[in-house]
Motif scaffolding. Structure first.
Motif, mmCIF file in Angstrom:
data_model
loop_
_atom_site.group_PDB
_atom_site.id
_atom_site.type_symbol
_atom_site.label_atom_id
_atom_site.label_comp_id
_atom_site.label_asym_id
_atom_site.label_seq_id
_atom_site.Cartn_x
_atom_site.Cartn_y
_atom_site.Cartn_z
ATOM 1 N N THR A 75 -6.535 -78.474 -1.303
ATOM 2 C CA THR A 75 -6.045 -77.309 -2.041
ATOM 3 C C THR A 75 -4.690 -76.843 -1.538
ATOM 4 O O THR A 75 -3.808 -76.493 -2.309
ATOM 5 C CB THR A 75 -7.055 -76.145 -1.924
ATOM 6 O OG1 THR A 75 -8.336 -76.622 -2.328
ATOM 7 C CG2 THR A 75 -6.642 -74.981 -2.807
ATOM 8 N N TYR A 76 -4.511 -76.827 -0.220
ATOM 9 C CA TYR A 76 -3.305 -76.198 0.322
ATOM 10 C C TYR A 76 -2.159 -77.167 0.588
ATOM 11 O O TYR A 76 -1.054 -76.733 0.907
ATOM 12 C CB TYR A 76 -3.657 -75.385 1.574
ATOM 13 C CG TYR A 76 -4.543 -74.217 1.218
ATOM 14 C CD1 TYR A 76 -4.057 -73.237 0.346
ATOM 15 C CD2 TYR A 76 -5.850 -74.112 1.680
ATOM 16 C CE1 TYR A 76 -4.864 -72.166 -0.029
ATOM 17 C CE2 TYR A 76 -6.657 -73.045 1.306
ATOM 18 C CZ TYR A 76 -6.156 -72.079 0.445
ATOM 19 O OH TYR A 76 -6.946 -71.028 0.067
ATOM 20 N N LEU A 77 -2.404 -78.471 0.449
ATOM 21 C CA LEU A 77 -1.339 -79.435 0.714
ATOM 22 C C LEU A 77 -0.066 -79.170 -0.114
ATOM 23 O O LEU A 77 1.034 -79.148 0.440
ATOM 24 C CB LEU A 77 -1.853 -80.868 0.496
ATOM 25 C CG LEU A 77 -0.864 -81.981 0.845
ATOM 26 C CD1 LEU A 77 -0.417 -81.861 2.290
ATOM 27 C CD2 LEU A 77 -1.495 -83.346 0.609
ATOM 28 N N PRO A 78 -0.195 -78.932 -1.434
ATOM 29 C CA PRO A 78 1.036 -78.684 -2.197
ATOM 30 C C PRO A 78 1.803 -77.466 -1.697
ATOM 31 O O PRO A 78 3.041 -77.472 -1.696
ATOM 32 C CB PRO A 78 0.539 -78.436 -3.626
ATOM 33 C CG PRO A 78 -0.812 -79.052 -3.677
ATOM 34 C CD PRO A 78 -1.380 -78.933 -2.302
ATOM 35 N N PHE A 79 1.084 -76.462 -1.210
ATOM 36 C CA PHE A 79 1.772 -75.274 -0.688
ATOM 37 C C PHE A 79 2.558 -75.604 0.572
ATOM 38 O O PHE A 79 3.507 -74.907 0.919
ATOM 39 C CB PHE A 79 0.753 -74.168 -0.381
ATOM 40 C CG PHE A 79 0.078 -73.615 -1.594
ATOM 41 C CD1 PHE A 79 0.737 -72.713 -2.418
ATOM 42 C CD2 PHE A 79 -1.205 -74.014 -1.928
ATOM 43 C CE1 PHE A 79 0.123 -72.210 -3.551
ATOM 44 C CE2 PHE A 79 -1.827 -73.517 -3.060
ATOM 45 C CZ PHE A 79 -1.168 -72.614 -3.882
ATOM 46 N N ALA A 80 2.118 -76.623 1.279
ATOM 47 C CA ALA A 80 2.856 -77.034 2.477
ATOM 48 C C ALA A 80 4.050 -77.898 2.102
ATOM 49 O O ALA A 80 5.100 -77.829 2.724
ATOM 50 C CB ALA A 80 1.928 -77.795 3.423
ATOM 51 N N VAL A 81 3.878 -78.715 1.053
ATOM 52 C CA VAL A 81 4.966 -79.633 0.667
ATOM 53 C C VAL A 81 6.191 -78.843 0.220
ATOM 54 O O VAL A 81 7.315 -79.138 0.639
ATOM 55 C CB VAL A 81 4.506 -80.583 -0.464
ATOM 56 C CG1 VAL A 81 5.703 -81.363 -1.004
ATOM 57 C CG2 VAL A 81 3.440 -81.531 0.046
#
Lengths: 285, 381
Positions: A155-161
């Motif tokens: 879920t949070y990977l795109p927010f990190a990218v």
């Protein structure tokens, strides 16, 4: 003066929607519970005493370590990808960024339920793993900490990218050449020049993963079982099941303190002296 | 002194663009060697090949006899001063300069000693604690120099190091670079598009154009005896006339026929034969301008023209003079300006003259020149 005026709307916005609710949460935590689900009169420290519940340390600890691991994995996975996008052809970049954003087109809950379908005992992933003898048929892929962690990361990977990409894109890659020129191997140039250069993006990414992961409630609720509860679940339980608002507020306050305290310590340390080798947030481009 | 840094038939393409076409050059130990040319001529690519940032498609690079073509940049004993300095923004001036030695694993006490020595060399002792964004352009330049030199490179590569500085600072940095070069005695490979920088610093200049080396020589050679019309036009100013050798006079001189001019005498810097198509090139400062017809001299060419424009430039004046189809640039230094005679001005009819030794002939054999035959004086080939 004009600067002050332009920041006024966001100041009001933050005050109404962020500061006041936070103060309310802390205030309610100091109130006695009312048997009908409301807030009683007077002030008390009872709710904070109730936090001594022997179940809590385990849940707080689990919430912390799962959030830390999710943050670490997200950063580690986002970094090479963001680097790759930043270095790729300018015409390709919007396409790659779009690929990061596309999952948001599907509702969050639906995506999580999709994982449930995949990991279900009769689901595709489970059957594949069993057929390759990677997993024995009686192992459950769901309702445990691993499943919660995986979906948290998903879920949070795109927010990190995105923040790491934004910082990498502004990074002057000639600095890497300069480092190579001064004797650095590729890897050393990467960590001694590139990582400090995008430190602001890294910190942002860490915050936008860590903070929501700490407060996550839907993911452990759907993917997890009783042994993988996080604080979010407990707060929800206190509100909706026990109808004990002060207790829920106390838990929320605890969570807020856990998040904010390290940040305050960090900011204070930065303010007082040279914090040495720590990759400090830069003055900007 | 022998060949030290050698490019042997180096070619490099980026997509369809051929940045370097079979370039061979050799730089001697200890000299300041400039790559001079307009943007896109391949000079920066050649520098990047020397640094190891670009791999040539073909050809080899040698440093002191060793083939370094396949050696990565971190293991080459060369260091670069980048166009915008590329100082590490998160490090102080001190840390920037120390970086190379730290990477090399030098013990801390020696690093301190070396960094302090470099800081003194570039006069930056009192700025050591500042971050790059707290110092001026000229100071950044000095830090970049110190950061590169501290590694004791065998060749220092400078990529347009002065381009970001203003004129006065640039002139001062040229002098500083020159004195640093004298002090450390390292070979400099200097990329610039500014002929003034190249002229004032270099022992040797390679003039580059479209991926080729047009000419290699000392500043004097390049200026006084350009071998191609590109060199002549790029370095300094030059008037060009299309002409043809009508008569060779002994070994030393040729007579040229140029439309609109009386026969022009020119020194042969190489053997010429009758019928050769040439450009005659004369630098503006070599042409004298006067109201009266100069005294006859068989070695001096004379032509009459009309002044079309006068541009006062302080130390000198630039005149544009019409002679038939040509507009000649003429410069005249001021000595006793306006004191000796009535100054030449717009519309005046004037005499232009230049010594036969001050013109030079450039071969004309490109295809486009064939079309120019139509404009040649009648009866000639």
């Amino acid at each position: 003066m004009r600067e002050w005026l332009t920041s006024l709307p966001s100041f009001i916005w933050l005050t109404i929607l962020f500061v006041i609710p936070t103060v309310l949460v802390f205030a309610v935590a100091l109130k006695p519970a009312d048997p009908f689900g409301g807030v009683g009169a007077g002030w008390t420290l009872d709710t904070f005493r109730d936090l001594g519940d022997p179940n809590y340390p385990a849940i707080v600890w689990r919430t912390l370590w799962m959030s830390v691991v999710a943050t670490a994995v997200c950063l580690a996975a986002a970094l090479p990808f963001a680097y790759y996008i930043a270095r790729s052809d300018e015409r390709l970049r919007p396409v790659l960024l779009m690929a990061v954003v596309i999952p948001f087109w599907t509702n969050f809950l639906i995506r999580i339920f999709a994982w449930k379908v995949l990991l279900h005992p009769e689901g595709l992933v489970k059957r594949l793993l069993v057929s390759f003898h990677l997993v024995s048929p009686d192992v459950s892929l769901m309702y445990n900490e691993g499943a919660v962690l995986m979906v948290l990361i998903y879920t949070y990977l795109p927010f990190a990218v995105l923040p790491i990409y934004a910082a990498s894109e502004k990074f002057d890659f000639r600095l890497i050449e300069a480092a190579r020129d001064l004797g650095c191997r590729k890897w050393r140039a990467f960590y001694s020049v590139f990582l400090p250069g995008i430190s602001r993006g890294l910190w942002t990414a860490a915050l936008v993963v860590f903070v929501p992961a700490l407060g996550s409630y839907v993911i452990p609720d759907i993917m997890g079982g009783p042994a993988s509860e996080m604080i979010g679940n407990k707060i929800a339980q206190r509100v909706f099941v026990d109808r004990n608002l002060p207790h829920a507020s106390a838990l929320s306050a605890l969570l807020t303190i856990v998040v904010v305290l390290p940040m305050i310590v960090y900011l204070l340390r930065r303010g007082t002296g040279e914090s040495g080798k720590h990759p400090v947030v830069e003055a900007g481009p | 002194m022998e060949e030290f840094l050698v490019f042997d038939k180096v070619s490099k393409s980026f997509g369809d663009v051929q940045a370097l076409k079979n370039v061979s050059l050799s730089v001697k130990k200890g000299e300041i060697f400039s790559l001079l040319g307009p943007s896109g001529c391949g000079k920066t690519t050649l520098l990047r090949v020397a640094a190891g940032f670009e791999r040539p498609d073909s050809g080899r690079v040698y440093l002191d006899g060793e083939d370094i073509t396949d050696i990565p940049p971190n293991r080459r004993k060369v260091n670069t001063i980048f166009q915008n300095y590329a100082l590490f923004p998160h490090m102080s001036v001190w840390e920037n300069i120390a970086f190379g030695l730290k990477v090399a694993g030098m013990p801390g006490a020696r690093i301190t000693e070396e960094v302090n020595r470099m800081l003194a060399l570039v006069h930056m002792e009192d700025q050591a604690r500042k971050k790059p964004d707290q110092i001026s352009g000229g100071q950044k330049q000095r830090v970049a120099i110190a950061r590169a030199l501290i590694n004791k490179p065998r060749v220092l590569l400078l990529d347009e190091p002065l381009a970001a500085l203003d004129l006065k600072l640039r002139q001062r940095m040229i002098i500083e670079l020159d004195s640093i070069h004298d002090e450390v005695g390292i070979t400099f490979l200097f990329v610039t598009h500014d002929q003034g920088e190249a002229m004032s610093l270099s022992d040797q200049i390679a003039v580059m154009n479209e991926g080729n080396v047009e000419q290699v020589g000392t500043p004097v050679q390049i200026y006084e005896a350009p071998v191609s019309s590109f060199s002549a036009a790029f370095i300094g100013d030059a008037n060009f006339f299309e002409g043809m050798v009508s008569r060779v006079e002994g070994a030393d001189y040729s007579r040229l026929s140029i439309e609109g001019f009386p026969e022009v005498l020119c020194f042969n810097d190489q053997p010429r034969s009758q019928g050769d198509l040439v450009y005659l090139s004369v630098r503006p400062e070599k042409v004298r301008i006067s109201r009266d017809r100069p005294r006859d001299d068989e070695r001096v060419n004379m032509v009459e023209g009309a002044v079309e424009d006068v541009i006062y430039l302080g130390s000198h004046t630039r005149y544009w003079v019409r002679v038939d189809q040509y507009r000649l640039a003429v410069t005249r230094q001021h000595q006793r300006f306006q004191l000796d005679e009535k100054p030449v001005t717009w519309g005046d009819s004037v005499w232009l003259s230049w010594h036969a030794d001050d013109g030079f002939m450039l071969q004309r054999y490109e295809e486009k020149d064939e079309d120019l035959l139509a404009f040649l004086p009648e009866g000639e080939e």
